[in-house]
Design an enzyme around this catalytic site. Structure first.
Site, mmCIF file in Angstrom:
data_model
loop_
_atom_site.group_PDB
_atom_site.id
_atom_site.type_symbol
_atom_site.label_atom_id
_atom_site.label_comp_id
_atom_site.label_asym_id
_atom_site.label_seq_id
_atom_site.Cartn_x
_atom_site.Cartn_y
_atom_site.Cartn_z
ATOM 1 N N HIS A 92 38.075 40.369 41.912
ATOM 2 C CA HIS A 92 39.179 40.013 42.813
ATOM 3 C C HIS A 92 40.466 39.667 42.059
ATOM 4 O O HIS A 92 41.538 39.640 42.657
ATOM 5 C CB HIS A 92 38.763 38.862 43.747
ATOM 6 N N ASP A 125 31.467 40.821 42.164
ATOM 7 C CA ASP A 125 32.817 40.310 41.896
ATOM 8 C C ASP A 125 33.097 40.238 40.395
ATOM 9 O O ASP A 125 33.629 39.251 39.895
ATOM 10 C CB ASP A 125 33.018 38.930 42.534
ATOM 11 N N SER A 203 39.766 31.842 37.770
ATOM 12 C CA SER A 203 38.797 32.900 38.072
ATOM 13 C C SER A 203 38.716 33.919 36.946
ATOM 14 O O SER A 203 39.737 34.421 36.470
ATOM 15 C CB SER A 203 39.185 33.622 39.367
#
Length: 231
Positions: A92, A125, A203
């Site tokens: 993402h 992801d 992230s």
């Protein structure tokens, strides 16, 4: 009047001191000089400082940059996994990249290079990038055995939140084998939950044990039950 002049002079002096302190502090951070001043640290603080120095060169900022204007549209973190230039991050983090954007990878020493997207797995992801740098300039991380993790074990997160300089936060492994919603049609299993503070931009960065080994890939989404870590 003299008192006002004295107070005004003092205020200017304080501002000068603060400014000089900021400038010298910024320079020290760039050179990691501040990290080397450990004579007044406790034993655990020295371990944290040494781990930061050890692992930070392996961690990168991953940004999507507008080709025309050169502005960063979004960013996250990642980490070097081999000397061939491969970098692991979250899918993402680069999701939504178009032909009008480029993936820019920034290293701890300030090096900026283009990141080539090698592979993307929305179900987990995760994404792999590749940069074109000499092997001697790359510092791959070391991976731990995820089967050896226990709840209550210390966990450290290093990343580039909000696109800023590298930060490190500390916590513990709060739970193991969690399941969260993935980006595709399937759920993501074997997720590690931690209470180490994680912010936007973290992230894709590494979650570490106290040996500086990677035990997971940081995943930040808020507010959502997906908050946590992907192992």
């Amino acid at each position: 009047m003299r008192r006002m002049v004295k107070q005004f002079s003092t205020a200017i002096f304080v501002v000068i001191l603060v400014t000089l302190g900021y400038i010298s502090g910024w320079t020290a951070r760039n050179d990691v000089a501040a990290q080397e001043r450990q004579q007044f640290l406790t034993s655990i603080e020295k371990i944290y400082a040494n781990l930061y120095n050890q692992v930070s060169p392996s961690v990168v900022n991953v940004g999507l940059v507008d080709r025309m204007f050169g502005e960063e549209i979004s960013n996250g973190s990642g980490f070097v996994i081999d000397t061939d230039g491969h970098i692991l991050t979250n899918a993402h983090v680069i999701d939504g990249v178009t032909s009008n954007m480029r993936v820019e990878v920034t290293f701890f020493d300030g090096t900026h290079v283009h990141g080539e997207i090698v592979g993307v797995d929305l179900e987990s992801d995760l994404a792999v990038l590749r940069v074109d740098l000499e092997p001697e300039r790359l510092r791959p991380v070391t991976f731990a055995d995820s089967n050896e993790l226990v709840i209550g074990q210390a966990a450290l997160a290093i990343g580039s939140p909000f696109g800023q300089k590298w930060t490190m936060t500390a916590g513990i492994i709060s739970a193991l084998d969690r399941t969260i919603e993935g980006l595709g049609q399937f759920e993501i299993g074997a997720v590690i939950q931690t209470d180490a503070p994680i912010n936007p931009g973290n992230s894709g960065g590494p979650l570490l044990n106290m040996a500086g080994e990677v035990i997971g890939c940081l995943l930040y989404t808020s507010p959502s039950p997906r908050d946590g870590l992907l192992s």
